[in-house]
Motif scaffolding. Sequence first.
Motif, PDB file in Angstrom:
ATOM      1  N   ALA A  19       0.591   4.245   2.534  1.00 46.75           N
ATOM      2  CA  ALA A  19      -0.395   5.317   2.390  1.00 46.75           C
ATOM      3  C   ALA A  19      -1.620   5.162   3.299  1.00 46.75           C
ATOM      4  O   ALA A  19      -2.523   5.990   3.260  1.00 46.75           O
ATOM      5  N   ARG A  20      -1.606   4.096   4.108  1.00 50.74           N
ATOM      6  CA  ARG A  20      -2.763   3.880   4.986  1.00 50.74           C
ATOM      7  C   ARG A  20      -2.317   3.643   6.422  1.00 50.74           C
ATOM      8  O   ARG A  20      -1.194   3.217   6.667  1.00 50.74           O
ATOM      9  N   CYS A  21      -3.231   3.874   7.335  1.00 45.05           N
ATOM     10  CA  CYS A  21      -2.961   3.634   8.753  1.00 45.05           C
ATOM     11  C   CYS A  21      -2.623   2.159   8.970  1.00 45.05           C
ATOM     12  O   CYS A  21      -3.296   1.285   8.423  1.00 45.05           O
ATOM     13  N   CYS A  60      -2.442   8.651  12.563  1.00 36.47           N
ATOM     14  CA  CYS A  60      -3.749   8.450  11.946  1.00 36.47           C
ATOM     15  C   CYS A  60      -4.745   9.421  12.555  1.00 36.47           C
ATOM     16  O   CYS A  60      -4.867   9.508  13.774  1.00 36.47           O
ATOM     17  N   GLN A 103      -6.374   1.184   8.738  1.00 30.85           N
ATOM     18  CA  GLN A 103      -6.350   1.228   7.280  1.00 30.85           C
ATOM     19  C   GLN A 103      -6.952   2.500   6.698  1.00 30.85           C
ATOM     20  O   GLN A 103      -7.203   2.593   5.493  1.00 30.85           O
ATOM     21  N   SER A 104      -7.181   3.502   7.530  1.00 26.28           N
ATOM     22  CA  SER A 104      -7.681   4.780   7.034  1.00 26.28           C
ATOM     23  C   SER A 104      -6.614   5.454   6.173  1.00 26.28           C
ATOM     24  O   SER A 104      -5.426   5.303   6.404  1.00 26.28           O
ATOM     25  N   LYS A 105      -7.085   6.223   5.155  1.00 23.71           N
ATOM     26  CA  LYS A 105      -6.138   7.001   4.342  1.00 23.71           C
ATOM     27  C   LYS A 105      -5.934   8.385   4.952  1.00 23.71           C
ATOM     28  O   LYS A 105      -5.140   9.170   4.450  1.00 23.71           O
ATOM     29  N   ASP A 106      -6.686   8.642   6.005  1.00 20.02           N
ATOM     30  CA  ASP A 106      -6.638   9.952   6.645  1.00 20.02           C
ATOM     31  C   ASP A 106      -5.469   9.995   7.632  1.00 20.02           C
ATOM     32  O   ASP A 106      -5.654   9.953   8.839  1.00 20.02           O
ATOM     33  N   GLN A 161       0.825  -1.205   0.000  1.00 21.33           N
ATOM     34  CA  GLN A 161       0.000   0.000   0.000  1.00 21.33           C
ATOM     35  C   GLN A 161       0.864   1.261   0.000  1.00 21.33           C
ATOM     36  O   GLN A 161       0.351   2.368   0.148  1.00 21.33           O
TER      37      GLN A 161
END
Length: 147
Positions: A96-98, A124, A102-105, A93
């Motif tokens: 690019a994710r937590c 995150c 798995q958040s993209k924020d 990934q």
Amino acid sequence: MKVTEKTLKARCTELNLAALRDTTFGISFERFPKGYTVEIKYRDATLPQVLAVEVTASEAQAVIEGVAAGAAAVKAAGAVKPEYITMETFTRQAGARCVKCQSKDIVLAHLTAGAGTITQLCSCSRCGQTWDSVYALSHFDYGAVAV
Ligand SMILES: [Zn+2]
């Protein structure tokens, strides 16, 4: 009952198809001249975790039963899902994710250069998890050098 390679194999198969089926790993063993090696094998590319090396068949069985009991306890606690993603998933990934939810924020903070690596503090915005993303130095591009 005497523990043999055959009974160990049967037990591992049974666990992998039932008790460990909805976990992220399975258990396996190998017989070497000096004894048995027991490993946890993950279902993705995460490197296996060696639990015992050069043990007897009955010791190998004890390790295997320990894993089964641990997995059962985790399942009973309702936390079958692992807390963090695997390293393989993380790199796939591209960081690019937590690593937890798995958040993209996510917030990418300052960079710290080390010996061949750059470490970036990340956090995150959704779950509050923090982690370091570690980038490895791979090459230089002389086309970018100003002359
Ligand atoms: Zn998160």
